[in-house]
Design an enzyme around this catalytic site. Structure first.
Site, PDB file in Angstrom:
ATOM      1  N   GLU B 130      18.784  58.616  23.518  1.00 28.01           N
ATOM      2  CA  GLU B 130      19.165  57.259  23.095  1.00 28.01           C
ATOM      3  C   GLU B 130      17.991  56.300  23.235  1.00 28.01           C
ATOM      4  O   GLU B 130      17.831  55.371  22.436  1.00 28.01           O
ATOM      5  CB  GLU B 130      20.342  56.736  23.931  1.00 28.01           C
ATOM      6  CG  GLU B 130      21.677  57.378  23.622  1.00 28.01           C
ATOM      7  CD  GLU B 130      22.203  57.023  22.247  1.00 28.01           C
ATOM      8  OE1 GLU B 130      21.796  57.704  21.276  1.00 28.01           O
ATOM      9  OE2 GLU B 130      23.000  56.089  22.148  1.00 28.01           O
ATOM     10  N   THR B 183      19.998  46.039  14.462  1.00 25.35           N
ATOM     11  CA  THR B 183      20.412  45.972  15.864  1.00 25.35           C
ATOM     12  C   THR B 183      19.664  44.879  16.620  1.00 25.35           C
ATOM     13  O   THR B 183      20.221  44.210  17.492  1.00 25.35           O
ATOM     14  CB  THR B 183      20.182  47.325  16.571  1.00 25.35           C
ATOM     15  OG1 THR B 183      20.784  48.343  15.778  1.00 25.35           O
ATOM     16  CG2 THR B 183      20.820  47.353  17.947  1.00 25.35           C
TER      17      THR B 183
END
Lengths: 311, 311
Positions: B130, B183
């Site tokens: 991630e 994002t």
């Protein structure tokens, strides 16, 4: 039945990361109230013991009579009620003293009048009394004193109160230094803005504490008992707080926090012997500081207020 | 056994009042990864399907290979592993696409190598992936994709992850508008300071949500699904969000939130038929807005990633 006596327990509000939303009740300490039917209409306070003469008899100032007047009006009771209050809790200690008085009065009166309301529906009247005692209609002492166990107050508008699971073996040590803390001072030190980071940490901790209670996971409860919002500013007002935290770190206690707005400190433990070990450790701390202290050890109460005598 | 194929589910992170600390897994959608033993040492990505050519094959950029390299190093495996990735999830949708890929790869490799680690101990390697995919080693997608159900990430330092109870009948509708949301934009709109009042409201809601999950109290879950911290600033970036919220208000859905950092919106429902009614309501919303949308209905997955083939 002409009179009923009820007991209502002491409570810890602002349970660490549950600042302003979580309280719990303890087993041993509390107030007793006898409510008697009277031929003279209206609610009256006829006797107060154990308060050192500090509590008012005026019906619009005494928390018991404020609660009972609102209750009587709600159910349409127009007869007479006489209140005798036996204080078991010290005033202004952060142990929910005013809450225990009004809750015991409500339980006694409700039973005396044949249970016109369910226990949980007595809450708004006890909150009204808190408004008179503390200046704000808080539920985080009255709700656990009434219902027992850990009680979450998710929201006030509308009121949303939920009883949480209490793990077996959970014990509490309450450390009450003989020291008066002005509640207004305790409120005024709170920062009105918090960092996003701290808000997220607090969320994680309260979520962990609630999950730990339901899962009976003492490790998770312990890791979650951290308040990054109120405690850093408030603990400096409480003599011995940091020393107590240090003293119980290595004896297996789950966590330490300020009870209500202090000056009482609570320590949660996973078993009775640890709670007594915490008491011993705290006695040493306050001996060193040179401040008188009362220390109580108790299981977490899970049933709330209850009737102890009817006649 | 020469190769293993595993499935890992899509996930919803930032579950409303569980901003940054709570995620859950869904049942139907996800990624599949086949990991095969190879005579040539090292980890390689040999095939990617379903990504429209957008995902990298470089082992230090692809989340599957980043995860497997860290895993292999940890267990001291020096042989060869080949990765085939079959994307079932759209990229950058807020449905945990990168997390599903790395989790499926880890599950497949762990089973292929005889389960040297327990499932939960695969988490740090998925978090490392991630870090490569999102710039931060978040656990709120990888943990539920790995373990299933609702997963609380109480803390990162140290990592403290807890699986919560999932009530029977809980369904999710995921609404994915065809719209790309950066994002970084989504992060930049967040205020870095929140009021004490909002921090307390958020605490009450996440405590209520966790209690509601354990008590299977759909009403409490619904009342608690309110995010006063991230949603007010983020929802303006998400086309149709307010309209979806309005549209599902009266059909019995429990609540609506932004999935991850969007643009996908999730709707939680207490039963399958409500989740399908939410789908119909959302289809009408996006027809009116004139934006293409994919809508998925799924139970909440409670088992996380699992093997679907070994040979």
């Amino acid at each position: 039945m002409k009179n009923v006596t009820a007991f209502a327990p002491a409570t810890v509000a602002n349970v660490s990361c549950g600042f302003d939303i979580l309280g719990f009740a303890v087993e041993e300490m509390g107030d007793k109230v006898t409510v008697s039917l009277s031929d003279t209409p209206g609610v009256r306070v006829v006797r107060i013991e154990g308060d050192g003469g500090r509590l008012p008899y005026e019906t619009d100032k005494n928390t018991c009579s404020v609660a009972l007047k609102a209750f009587a009006e709600h159910i349409g009771f127009e007869g007479g009620l006489e209140i005798e209050l036996f204080k078991g809790l010290p005033l202004g200690s952060g142990m929910g003293s005013s809450a225990a008085s009004s809750v015991a009065a409500l339980e006694a009166a409700n039973v005396l009048l044949g249970n016109p309301l369910e226990k949980k529906d007595l809450l708004p009247f006890a909150m009204k009394a808190e408004g008179v005692a503390c200046g704000a209609e808080h539920a985080d002492n009255v709700a656990p004193s009434l219902l027992g166990g850990f009680v979450l107050i998710r929201s006030y508008h509308p009121l949303d109160v939920t009883k949480l699971h209490v793990p077996k073996g959970l014990y509490c040590t309450l450390v009450h230094p003989h020291f008066e803390l002005n509640t207004a001072d305790s409120r005024s030190v709170l920062r009105q803005q918090v960092s996003l980071k701290d808000a997220i940490i607090q969320s994680g901790n309260i979520a962990g504490l609630v999950a730990g209670l339901f899962q009976e996971d003492m490790g998770l409860i312990s890791r979650s008992l951290q308040d990054v919002i109120a405690e850093p500013s408030r603990s400096v007002l409480i003599p011995g707080f940091d020393e107590v935290k240090n003293a119980v770190k290595d004896i297996g206690a789950l966590g330490v926090g300020i009870s209500g707005s202090g000056p009482t400190t609570f320590i949660l433990s996973p078993a009775q012997d640890v709670a007594y070990a915490a008491k011993e450790a705290c006695l040493k701390v306050f001996e060193k500081i040179g401040l008188d202290v009362d220390i109580y050890v108790s299981a977490v109460n899970t049933k709330g207020t209850y009737v102890i005598n009817k006649s």
